[in-house]
Design an enzyme around this catalytic site. Structure first.
Site, PDB file in Angstrom:
ATOM      1  N   GLU A  57     -65.804 117.686  -5.944  1.00 21.76           N
ATOM      2  CA  GLU A  57     -65.205 117.165  -7.170  1.00 21.76           C
ATOM      3  C   GLU A  57     -66.039 116.006  -7.693  1.00 21.76           C
ATOM      4  O   GLU A  57     -66.395 115.106  -6.924  1.00 21.76           O
ATOM      5  CB  GLU A  57     -63.791 116.644  -6.904  1.00 21.76           C
ATOM      6  CG  GLU A  57     -62.792 117.680  -6.441  1.00 21.76           C
ATOM      7  CD  GLU A  57     -61.413 117.071  -6.218  1.00 21.76           C
ATOM      8  OE1 GLU A  57     -61.207 115.893  -6.595  1.00 21.76           O
ATOM      9  OE2 GLU A  57     -60.548 117.754  -5.660  1.00 21.76           O
ATOM     10  N   ASP A  87     -58.180 121.401  -0.148  1.00 18.66           N
ATOM     11  CA  ASP A  87     -57.618 120.191   0.452  1.00 18.66           C
ATOM     12  C   ASP A  87     -56.183 119.968  -0.005  1.00 18.66           C
ATOM     13  O   ASP A  87     -55.515 119.039   0.448  1.00 18.66           O
ATOM     14  CB  ASP A  87     -58.491 118.966   0.182  1.00 18.66           C
ATOM     15  CG  ASP A  87     -58.720 118.682  -1.291  1.00 18.66           C
ATOM     16  OD1 ASP A  87     -58.176 119.415  -2.142  1.00 18.66           O
ATOM     17  OD2 ASP A  87     -59.451 117.714  -1.596  1.00 18.66           O
ATOM     18  N   GLU A 145     -60.086 122.178 -14.105  1.00 21.84           N
ATOM     19  CA  GLU A 145     -58.659 121.957 -13.888  1.00 21.84           C
ATOM     20  C   GLU A 145     -58.066 121.098 -14.991  1.00 21.84           C
ATOM     21  O   GLU A 145     -58.592 120.032 -15.315  1.00 21.84           O
ATOM     22  CB  GLU A 145     -58.407 121.300 -12.532  1.00 21.84           C
ATOM     23  CG  GLU A 145     -56.933 121.075 -12.240  1.00 21.84           C
ATOM     24  CD  GLU A 145     -56.652 120.679 -10.804  1.00 21.84           C
ATOM     25  OE1 GLU A 145     -55.472 120.442 -10.486  1.00 21.84           O
ATOM     26  OE2 GLU A 145     -57.586 120.599  -9.991  1.00 21.84           O
TER      27      GLU A 145
END
Length: 265
Positions: free
Chosen positions: A114, A45, A181
């Site tokens: 996520e 995205d 991340e």
């Protein structure tokens, strides 16, 4: 190169062979990445920022993701294709099932979500229905307004413990892969060694099972100052983009990228 599958990636982890991943949003880049020998293409995205010009990934819609996934798949890449579920497209399990099915029909082979422990039932229900999941922990860009910016996650002892516990929970719920991340490299190393599933890092140090970067970042195309964890592989390459991609893949697989210089502690 034969078609890469989830089974290939699991065997690579078992053999301690690094997995190379980059983002792809269109047929041209998809073919180039695949031909260069890339293991995984992430239809991220991040296209909202790299292609759409937005400041975050939040404005990206499900239809955006379907469109770009279809474009990537038309090139018939040999790389495995992971697709992001965009903001609020998996707010509850029922919505997630419907939207994940549409992304799979568009060509996705793993669906990326996520979030933390609240995703437990969603991952379980998607897995039960044959939809393989890649979970994403640490800095989760769709929650950037809640986090308050692009900040390293898991530096405090309690937060690090919670991240490890959540990673284990996602694996137990059925997740087949994990992306970390902007997490301290020591924590990423612990999580990678603890989990049975492949762990891919971005700004998470050199000890993960593989690495992912936004392709535009890796080629030095993104305006402004690059993130600490980014390296411009086109900068010293005179043979063009394909050669730069091959340099990235080689660096990931030989362990020369990332170094601790590209990591957080």
């Amino acid at each position: 190169m034969s078609r890469i599958t989830l089974s290939h990636l699991k065997k690579m982890k078992a053999r301690h062979e690094k997995i190379a991943m980059l983002t792809g949003y269109d047929a041209t880049f998809s073919k180039l990445l695949s031909d260069a020998g890339l293991d995984v293409i992430l239809v991220g995205d991040t296209l909202g920022m790299t292609i759409g010009g937005h400041s975050t990934t939040v404005p990206v819609t499900l239809q955006d993701m379907i469109y770009h996934t279809q474009n990537v798949c038309r090139a018939q890449p040999k790389s495995l294709i992971i697709v992001d579920m965009p903001y609020m497209s998996y707010a509850n399990p029922d919505i997630a099932i419907e939207n994940a099915a549409r992304l799979m029909q568009a060509g996705g082979e793993l669906i990326k979500l996520e979030g933390g422990v609240w995703l437990k039932s969603t991952i379980e229900k998607l897995t039960e229905r044959g939809i393989p999941i890649c979970a994403h922990l640490g800095l989760t860009p769709q929650s950037i307004h809640m986090i308050g910016g692009y900040k390293v996650q898991g530096r405090e002892t309690q937060k690090a413990k919670e991240l490890l516990e959540t990673a284990l929970s996602h694996q137990a719920s059925g997740a087949q892969m994990l992306i970390l991340e902007c997490v301290p490299w020591q924590l990423s190393q612990e999580i990678t060694q603890t989990l049975d599933i492949p762990v891919i890092g971005i700004g998470a140090g050199p000890h993960c099972d593989g690495q992912v970067l936004v392709t535009y970042d890796m080629l030095g195309m993104t305006p402004g100052k690059p993130f600490t964890f980014v390296k411009n592989f086109l900068l010293e390459q005179t043979q063009g983009i394909s050669a730069a991609v091959k340099d990235y893949i080689r660096a990931v697989k030989t362990g020369t990228f990332p170094t601790l210089e590209h990591s957080f502690s």
